[in-house]
Design an enzyme around this catalytic site. Structure first.
Site, mmCIF file in Angstrom:
data_model
loop_
_atom_site.group_PDB
_atom_site.id
_atom_site.type_symbol
_atom_site.label_atom_id
_atom_site.label_comp_id
_atom_site.label_asym_id
_atom_site.label_seq_id
_atom_site.Cartn_x
_atom_site.Cartn_y
_atom_site.Cartn_z
ATOM 1 N N GLU A 255 43.833 55.856 -17.546
ATOM 2 C CA GLU A 255 45.277 56.097 -17.374
ATOM 3 C C GLU A 255 45.454 57.609 -17.384
ATOM 4 O OE1 GLU A 255 47.800 53.765 -17.264
ATOM 5 O OE2 GLU A 255 46.527 52.008 -17.491
ATOM 6 N N CYS A 289 53.570 61.295 -18.342
ATOM 7 C CA CYS A 289 52.882 61.091 -17.060
ATOM 8 C C CYS A 289 53.844 60.566 -15.993
ATOM 9 C CB CYS A 289 51.717 60.129 -17.252
ATOM 10 S SG CYS A 289 52.200 58.609 -18.063
HETATM 11 P P1 NAD Z 1 43.645 65.487 -22.540
HETATM 12 O O1 NAD Z 1 42.943 64.898 -21.384
HETATM 13 O O2 NAD Z 1 43.456 66.939 -22.805
HETATM 14 O O3 NAD Z 1 43.216 64.731 -23.880
HETATM 15 C C1 NAD Z 1 43.245 63.328 -24.007
HETATM 16 C C2 NAD Z 1 42.212 62.868 -25.006
HETATM 17 O O4 NAD Z 1 40.922 63.272 -24.520
HETATM 18 C C3 NAD Z 1 42.359 63.498 -26.389
HETATM 19 O O5 NAD Z 1 41.982 62.556 -27.354
HETATM 20 C C4 NAD Z 1 41.401 64.658 -26.345
HETATM 21 O O6 NAD Z 1 40.902 65.036 -27.618
HETATM 22 C C5 NAD Z 1 40.283 64.091 -25.483
HETATM 23 N N1 NAD Z 1 39.539 65.140 -24.762
HETATM 24 C C6 NAD Z 1 40.000 66.351 -24.372
HETATM 25 N N2 NAD Z 1 39.029 67.027 -23.727
HETATM 26 C C7 NAD Z 1 37.954 66.225 -23.705
HETATM 27 C C8 NAD Z 1 36.643 66.354 -23.170
HETATM 28 N N3 NAD Z 1 36.250 67.463 -22.523
HETATM 29 N N4 NAD Z 1 35.780 65.323 -23.329
HETATM 30 C C9 NAD Z 1 36.160 64.198 -23.971
HETATM 31 N N5 NAD Z 1 37.392 64.018 -24.500
HETATM 32 C C10 NAD Z 1 38.266 65.014 -24.363
HETATM 33 O O7 NAD Z 1 45.190 65.122 -22.349
HETATM 34 P P2 NAD Z 1 46.431 65.463 -23.288
HETATM 35 O O8 NAD Z 1 46.802 66.888 -23.126
HETATM 36 O O9 NAD Z 1 46.214 64.931 -24.646
HETATM 37 O O10 NAD Z 1 47.539 64.531 -22.599
HETATM 38 C C11 NAD Z 1 48.177 64.882 -21.441
HETATM 39 C C12 NAD Z 1 47.645 64.165 -20.219
HETATM 40 O O11 NAD Z 1 47.625 62.755 -20.431
HETATM 41 C C13 NAD Z 1 48.541 64.380 -19.022
HETATM 42 O O12 NAD Z 1 47.745 64.590 -17.886
HETATM 43 C C14 NAD Z 1 49.319 63.075 -18.908
HETATM 44 O O13 NAD Z 1 49.819 62.809 -17.624
HETATM 45 C C15 NAD Z 1 48.271 62.098 -19.335
HETATM 46 N N6 NAD Z 1 48.881 60.839 -19.762
HETATM 47 C C16 NAD Z 1 48.762 59.755 -18.951
HETATM 48 C C17 NAD Z 1 49.372 58.552 -19.304
HETATM 49 C C18 NAD Z 1 49.257 57.322 -18.425
HETATM 50 O O14 NAD Z 1 49.660 56.251 -18.847
HETATM 51 N N7 NAD Z 1 48.721 57.447 -17.230
HETATM 52 C C19 NAD Z 1 50.104 58.461 -20.496
HETATM 53 C C20 NAD Z 1 50.181 59.600 -21.309
HETATM 54 C C21 NAD Z 1 49.571 60.775 -20.934
#
Ligand code: NAD
Length: 487
Positions: A255, A289
């Site tokens: 997602e 999102c």
């Molecule tokens: P992010 O991708 O930075 O982090 C998400 C998760 O991944 C966190 O738990 C983080 O610690 C982990 N993470 C970060 N870098 C990583 C790596 N290199 N390797 C493994 N894990 C890692 O995202 P965010 O800033 O927490 O959230 C924002 C993003 O999430 C936006 O792009 C938003 O659109 C998306 N989002 C999507 C939905 C959906 O339903 N499609 C819902 C909410 C948020």
């Protein structure tokens, strides 16, 4: 009613095999984005602790998967009522660790209660399907069977909704979980795991970890005991995780990000468009999102639209969620403020006019003014039209033909939410058919409620969350083809 932040406990430890424990890899500051100040600590797991979490989930799987589905659902329903009882603490926790307004924080908890409740009610309704056999007297059955221990990794922006969507579905399906919540907002995840435990979840069924994110996901996906990975977060990280999961053929649900266009056609009611979409644009400071982020407005309504949206944006009252009358909160961290400023400046360099906002607010914490960027040509290469802005900022561009508008909407490399405002059935049909979007709102928003399946396309991900499909994502449909024996 105001939020009592004294109720929040902004620290979070690890929860492994039913025991709360400090992380072997130290801890990290938890910061209130609304003040920029440290409010707590989150424990970081060492590799042995991650292995212990996987081992606990594996050990708990036989009993949990054999628990009557309705009894699994009872735990979720009990957790829903406990979350309702703890709504003040939960709202205070979310408000502090995400920078949300009181209304956003409370709204998120209500959605999370509904999500636990819905999955609890449906746990006992996931049924096998029987098909006629291919030979006389035979039959075939497709039986949903829980996959095993799964990993769940979530974003910080909706810490309660994302946790309850994934945990609710995985637990209803009969899976056990290693849950890596976001280190930016760990305490909401901790509270939800505490409430599930209080509701009767046995030790090892959900294990909560935090840590250095890349190392954690690499360790979890290196284990052949992990059978699925459900991720919500950015597209860039989703691609890293899909690659990490590939060698062990770990099934993934992704997602990911979005950059939702809004088509305001010549038959739209401009006031209704703004009244309907402003809350989704500026709620959670635009960090959603599905937030509308690119308005494409028919040329006959463009000037009126820019003027009215600008006036609406300027009405927001920025501040900490505990302050009276605040309607727009902080963004996650200084990095987001800097990104929003960069996108604004780049848009101006590409010919846009900033009709309101455009800069960081001069106060403690991470605040960016509600910002409207008007007048970019439809084919502009400005970064803001292709990069997910994730903040209280929207572009407005003018179009003359529907083809042009659809083409412009489809130029961004995301395919998640899209909105269309029209009274024309033809326009409705054309846009539903041709927009690169998996979640379309016609004359309304497109909320992700617990009862419907929703997933992205392309760079917005794949797989489904929500509804029966969201539970089935944690199962294998086993096919049994049988002919009765002669005895
Ligand atoms: P992010 O991708 O930075 O982090 C998400 C998760 O991944 C966190 O738990 C983080 O610690 C982990 N993470 C970060 N870098 C990583 C790596 N290199 N390797 C493994 N894990 C890692 O995202 P965010 O800033 O927490 O959230 C924002 C993003 O999430 C936006 O792009 C938003 O659109 C998306 N989002 C999507 C939905 C959906 O339903 N499609 C819902 C909410 C948020």
């Amino acid at each position: 009613m105001s939020v009592d932040i004294a109720l929040a406990r902004p620290d979070a430890d690890l929860f492994i095999n039913g025991t709360w424990t400090r992380g072997d890899a130290g801890s990290q500051d938890v910061v209130d984005p609304g003040t920029g100040k440290v409010i707590g600590q989150v424990s970081l797991a060492g590799e042995d602790q991650l292995d212990a979490a996987v081992a606990a989930a594996k050990a708990a799987f036989p009993a949990w998967s054999a628990t009557l589905p309705a009894a699994r659902g009872d735990v979720l329903k009990k957790a829903a009522s406990l979350l309702a009882e703890h709504i003040e603490e939960a709202a205070a926790t979310i408000l502090l660790e995400t920078g949300k307004t009181e209304a956003d924080a409370r709204g998120e908890i209500v959605r999370s209660i509904d999500t636990l409740q819905w999955n609890g009610e449906h746990a006992g309704r996931i049924a096998a399907t029987t098909f006629p056999g291919a030979a006389p007297g035979s039959r075939r059955q497709s039986i949903p069977t829980p996959l095993g221990p799964v990993a769940v990794i979530t974003a910080w922006n909706f810490p309660a909704v994302l946790a309850t969507r994934k945990l609710g579905a995985a637990l209803a399906a009969g899976c056990t979980v290693v849950f890596k919540a976001a280190e930016f907002a760990p305490a909401t995840a901790r509270l939800i795991v505490e409430l599930l435990t209080e509701a009767g979840l046995p030790a090892g069924v959900v294990n909560l970890v935090f840590g250095e994110p890349t190392g954690v996901s690499a360790r979890l996906t290196a284990s052949t005991d992990i059978k699925a990975l459900s991720f919500t977060g950015s597209t860039a990280v989703g691609k890293i995780l899909a690659a990490q999961a590939a060698p062990n053929l770990i099934r993934t649900v992704m997602e990911l990000g979005g950059h939702a266009p809004v088509l305001v056609t010549d038959t739209a009611d401009v006031d209704q468009v703004i009244a309907t979409t402003a809350g989704a644009k500026f709620g959670s400071a635009g960090q959603s999102c599905v937030a509308p982020s690119r308005y494409y407005v028919h040329e006959s309504r463009y000037d009126e639209f820019v003027e009215k949206l600008t006036a609406r944006a300027a009405l927001y009252v920025l501040g900490h969620g505990t302050e009276e009358g605040v309607t727009l909160g902080a963004v996650a961290h200084q990095g987001r403020v800097d990104a929003l400023f960069r996108l604004t400046q780049d848009a101006v360099a590409h010919g846009a006019t900033v009709t309101t906002g455009g800069k960081q607010v001069d106060r403690d914490g991470f605040y960016f003014e509600p910002t409207i960027v008007a007048g970019l040509p439809l084919d502009s290469d400005a970064e803001i039209l292709s990069e997910e802005p994730f903040g209280p900022i929207a572009t407005v561009s003018s179009y003359s033909t529907l083809d042009e508008a659809i083409e412009a909407a489809n130029r961004a490399p995301y395919s998640f939410a899209a909105y269309v405002f029209t009274t024309s059935l033809r326009v409705r049909d054309e846009t539903v058919k041709r927009l690169n979007a998996s979640n379309i709102g016609i004359n309304q928003l497109a909320p992700s409620l617990p009862d419907v399946p929703l997933g992205g396309l392309g760079n917005s991900g794949y797989g489904y969350e929500g509804g029966t499909e969201g539970i089935l994502a944690f199962t294998q449909l086993r096919l049994v083809s049988e002919t009765p024996g002669s005895a």
